[in-house]
Design a protein around this motif. Structure first.
Motif, PDB file in Angstrom:
ATOM      1  N   THR A 107       0.975  -1.174   0.172  1.00 19.06           N
ATOM      2  CA  THR A 107       0.002   0.109   0.145  1.00 19.06           C
ATOM      3  C   THR A 107       0.869   1.318   0.391  1.00 19.06           C
ATOM      4  O   THR A 107       1.740   1.313   0.926  1.00 19.06           O
ATOM      5  CB  THR A 107      -0.876   0.128   1.190  1.00 19.06           C
ATOM      6  OG1 THR A 107      -1.551  -1.118   0.878  1.00 19.06           O
ATOM      7  CG2 THR A 107      -1.648   1.054   0.975  1.00 19.06           C
ATOM      8  N   ARG A 148     -11.003   3.538  -1.037  1.00 21.58           N
ATOM      9  CA  ARG A 148     -11.581   3.463   1.050  1.00 21.58           C
ATOM     10  C   ARG A 148     -13.282   3.354   0.777  1.00 21.58           C
ATOM     11  O   ARG A 148     -13.501   4.140  -0.302  1.00 21.58           O
ATOM     12  CB  ARG A 148     -11.362   4.297   1.524  1.00 21.58           C
ATOM     13  CG  ARG A 148      -9.570   3.743   1.129  1.00 21.58           C
ATOM     14  CD  ARG A 148      -9.019   2.985   1.712  1.00 21.58           C
ATOM     15  NE  ARG A 148      -7.427   2.499   2.030  1.00 21.58           N
ATOM     16  CZ  ARG A 148      -7.051   1.759   1.818  1.00 21.58           C
ATOM     17  NH1 ARG A 148      -7.580   0.820   0.311  1.00 21.58           N
ATOM     18  NH2 ARG A 148      -5.635   1.205   1.500  1.00 21.58           N
ATOM     19  N   GLU A 149     -13.720   3.505   2.319  1.00 25.99           N
ATOM     20  CA  GLU A 149     -15.420   3.737   1.774  1.00 25.99           C
ATOM     21  C   GLU A 149     -15.627   4.870   1.581  1.00 25.99           C
ATOM     22  O   GLU A 149     -17.013   5.548   1.532  1.00 25.99           O
ATOM     23  CB  GLU A 149     -16.180   3.469   3.423  1.00 25.99           C
ATOM     24  CG  GLU A 149     -15.135   0.969   3.299  1.00 25.99           C
ATOM     25  CD  GLU A 149     -16.632   0.624   4.922  1.00 25.99           C
ATOM     26  OE1 GLU A 149     -17.201   1.881   5.559  1.00 25.99           O
ATOM     27  OE2 GLU A 149     -16.450  -0.239   4.459  1.00 25.99           O
TER      28      GLU A 149
END
Length: 330
Positions: free
Chosen positions: A17, A94-95
């Motif tokens: 990441t 990502r949310e």
């Protein structure tokens, strides 16, 4: 310091990441995926013509890297394979984010740079290894412009159905551009009408009638919502291609021989590109640079590497033949 961890694709794959500059939606990352090699595989690769090649694969719209067989094909040729999930896609989504949203394709320069730095190909790094870029669809548009803006960084560019032109052609794109540009300034996140009827997912996903294991969180049946500023960014990039680029390395473009774009299901969708107008794209391919090869493949789907097995073998054969000419020497 890059930290690698096991990836969802299994024991031969790992991911890292990579933090990026936050945007108005908050945290932003890219994710680099690579294959792991045994000592025997490293030894076998050392005597191949591509032993000094690193490959970076860049996915398309509503996409992420899941094509194990593609990594294996490059590895079998001796290259070291990497793939990046760009910001707000796949492993990097990502949310709190709007999936796939961006207002300028040049923003991906940061994603590409951090991925290349993790591979040892950063702008400030010195390496005697060659860099080959492979990119699909919108990724093909993005990376055509990236290679053009960064002469000397890559040694070859392979395009898998690159979205170089809008489906209704350049005249239609130019007619729509002023309206999109106004909308992008006023309501950049306004959703555009849904044009994905789920047919492409039906042809590739093993949850329907395809053969590929796909995570529906990262590639929903009917895709992501598209937004005004995103499409305006695509049109801006396509206009640059139409004007003409000066890519300084050999380019291979792989396209299906035909398109089937329809609001109703047809069995022809299994053996044609149902996303792009491939004839419009084919007209743009020669404008990428001076050394460009275009191959049209009968029976190929939009992602030519996901086509039926006999077609995939033809794709692999064409790639191998091109690499025999342009991949053996610096």
């Amino acid at each position: 310091m890059v930290t690698w961890e096991p990836d969802i694709l299994g024991e031969r794959f790992e991911r890292a990441t990579l933090p990026l500059t936050p945007d108005p939606q908050g945290e932003v990352v890219a994710t680099l995926v690579r294959t792991r090699r045994s000592a025997l595989q490293r030894l076998a690769a050392s005597v191949t013509p591509l032993s000094d090649v690193d490959v970076l694969y860049v996915h398309g719209w509503v996409d992420y890297f899941f094509q194990r067989h593609l990594a294996e094909a490059w590895e079998s040729a001796g290259a070291r394979f990497h793939a990046v999930d760009l910001r707000k896609y796949g492993r990097s989504l990502r949310e709190h984010q709007t999936p796939g949203y961006i207002s300028d394709l040049d923003t991906y320069d940061e994603d590409i740079e951090v991925a290349l730095s993790a591979m040892g190909h950063g702008e400030a790094q010195s390496t005697n290894r060659r860099l080959f870029i492979m990119a699909h669809s919108t990724g093909g548009l993005t990376m055509s412009l990236w290679v053009n803006r960064h002469p000397g960084r890559a040694s070859a560019l392979v395009l898998n159905s690159p979205w170089l032109e809008f489906q209704i052609g350049g005249l239609g794109r130019e007619a729509l551009t002023p309206l999109l540009e106004i909308g992008a300034r006023i309501t950049p996140l306004r959703s555009l009408p849904q044009v994905d009827f789920g047919f492409y997912t039906r042809t590739i996903s093993d949850q329907f009638e395809g053969e590929w294991r796909i995570d529906p969180r990262w590639r929903p049946e009917r895709g992501f919502a598209t937004h005004t500023a995103w499409l305006a960014a695509v049109f801006t990039a396509q206009r640059k291609v139409a004007t003409g680029l000066s890519i300084d390395v050999p380019v291979l473009a792989l396209l299906s021989s035909k398109s089937t774009i329809s609001r109703t299901w047809s069995e022809e969708m299994r053996t044609s590109d149902i996303v792009l107008n491939v004839d419009e794209v084919a007209q743009r391919v020669p404008r990428l640079g001076r050394n460009v090869t275009l191959v049209r493949i009968d029976g190929a789907m939009h992602d030519v590497t996901l086509s039926a097995a006999p077609v995939r073998e033809r794709v692999r054969s064409e790639l191998r033949r091109w690499l025999n000419g342009y991949g053996r020497t610096r």
